[in-house]
Write a protein that holds these residues in place. Structure first.
Motif, PDB file in Angstrom:
ATOM      1  N   TYR A  36       0.809  -1.439   0.004  1.00 60.50           N
ATOM      2  CA  TYR A  36      -0.124   0.038  -0.013  1.00 60.50           C
ATOM      3  C   TYR A  36       0.724   1.124   0.127  1.00 60.50           C
ATOM      4  CZ  TYR A  36      -3.202   3.513   1.624  1.00 60.50           C
ATOM      5  OH  TYR A  36      -3.925   4.703   1.819  1.00 60.50           O
ATOM      6  N   LYS A  37       1.945   1.264   0.644  1.00 65.67           N
ATOM      7  CA  LYS A  37       2.782   2.694   0.938  1.00 65.67           C
ATOM      8  C   LYS A  37       3.582   2.760  -0.439  1.00 65.67           C
ATOM      9  CE  LYS A  37       3.403   2.594   5.914  1.00 65.67           C
ATOM     10  NZ  LYS A  37       4.235   2.187   7.130  1.00 65.67           N
ATOM     11  N   GLU A  84      -5.514   7.203  -6.419  1.00 66.44           N
ATOM     12  CA  GLU A  84      -6.483   6.717  -5.123  1.00 66.44           C
ATOM     13  C   GLU A  84      -5.828   5.241  -5.110  1.00 66.44           C
ATOM     14  OE1 GLU A  84      -8.496   8.427  -3.359  1.00 66.44           O
ATOM     15  OE2 GLU A  84      -8.259  10.160  -4.489  1.00 66.44           O
ATOM     16  N   VAL A  85      -5.884   4.945  -3.726  1.00 68.08           N
ATOM     17  CA  VAL A  85      -5.583   3.439  -3.638  1.00 68.08           C
ATOM     18  C   VAL A  85      -6.753   3.090  -2.487  1.00 68.08           C
ATOM     19  CG1 VAL A  85      -3.989   1.509  -2.827  1.00 68.08           C
ATOM     20  CG2 VAL A  85      -3.035   3.525  -3.865  1.00 68.08           C
ATOM     21  N   TYR A  86      -7.316   1.799  -2.756  1.00 66.09           N
ATOM     22  CA  TYR A  86      -8.459   1.374  -1.882  1.00 66.09           C
ATOM     23  C   TYR A  86      -8.200  -0.087  -1.767  1.00 66.09           C
ATOM     24  CZ  TYR A  86     -10.952   5.299  -3.522  1.00 66.09           C
ATOM     25  OH  TYR A  86     -11.422   6.629  -4.310  1.00 66.09           O
ATOM     26  N   HIS A  87      -8.232  -0.172  -0.155  1.00 70.57           N
ATOM     27  CA  HIS A  87      -8.136  -1.404   0.316  1.00 70.57           C
ATOM     28  C   HIS A  87      -9.450  -2.097   0.204  1.00 70.57           C
ATOM     29  CE1 HIS A  87      -6.428  -5.279   2.517  1.00 70.57           C
ATOM     30  NE2 HIS A  87      -7.483  -4.799   3.316  1.00 70.57           N
ATOM     31  N   GLU A 131     -11.867 -10.799  -4.219  1.00 65.65           N
ATOM     32  CA  GLU A 131     -10.991 -11.388  -5.139  1.00 65.65           C
ATOM     33  C   GLU A 131      -9.546 -10.755  -5.171  1.00 65.65           C
ATOM     34  OE1 GLU A 131     -10.133 -12.980  -9.684  1.00 65.65           O
ATOM     35  OE2 GLU A 131     -12.148 -12.284  -9.041  1.00 65.65           O
ATOM     36  N   PHE A 132      -9.717  -9.326  -4.883  1.00 69.60           N
ATOM     37  CA  PHE A 132      -8.453  -8.406  -4.926  1.00 69.60           C
ATOM     38  C   PHE A 132      -8.251  -7.817  -3.588  1.00 69.60           C
ATOM     39  CE2 PHE A 132      -9.412  -9.190  -9.491  1.00 69.60           C
ATOM     40  CZ  PHE A 132      -8.508  -9.572  -9.914  1.00 69.60           C
ATOM     41  N   ASP A 133      -6.957  -7.553  -3.245  1.00 72.33           N
ATOM     42  CA  ASP A 133      -6.582  -6.803  -2.147  1.00 72.33           C
ATOM     43  C   ASP A 133      -6.748  -5.310  -2.086  1.00 72.33           C
ATOM     44  OD1 ASP A 133      -5.862  -9.097  -0.374  1.00 72.33           O
ATOM     45  OD2 ASP A 133      -4.284  -9.396  -2.115  1.00 72.33           O
ATOM     46  N   PHE A 134      -6.283  -4.678  -3.246  1.00 80.69           N
ATOM     47  CA  PHE A 134      -6.322  -3.107  -3.660  1.00 80.69           C
ATOM     48  C   PHE A 134      -7.101  -2.793  -4.937  1.00 80.69           C
ATOM     49  CE2 PHE A 134      -2.634  -3.898  -0.978  1.00 80.69           C
ATOM     50  CZ  PHE A 134      -2.885  -3.037   0.212  1.00 80.69           C
TER      51      PHE A 134
END
Length: 76
Positions: free
Chosen positions: A19-20, A30-33, A37-40
């Protein structure tokens, strides 16, 4: 302007580090957790398809990333 939405899978325990690393990348907006099926889910804005591809390649190179899937759109 080219918009890409990249879904990312990571190895267990690598979520924070990945993530970092993604958050600091050029063109990443943008990054979304997420759960499923996916993590981000990563939103990428680039000036060209080539530039977007380079960003996705950089995400793939991050230690712990195991899979990506990208959909691309363009503003009209």
């Amino acid at each position: 302007m080219v918009i890409g939405v990249t879904m990312v899978n990571v190895s267990p325990g690598r979520e924070k580090a990945v993530y970092k690393a993604i958050k600091e990348m050029k063109n990443v907006r943008e990054v979304y957790h997420v759960f499923g099926e996916f993590d981000f889910v990563v939103i990428i804005e680039a000036g060209s398809l080539s530039e977007l591809n380079k960003t996705v390649d950089s995400i793939r190179d991050i230690e712990g990333v195991t899979k990506t899937q990208t959909v691309v759109g363009a503003e009209i």
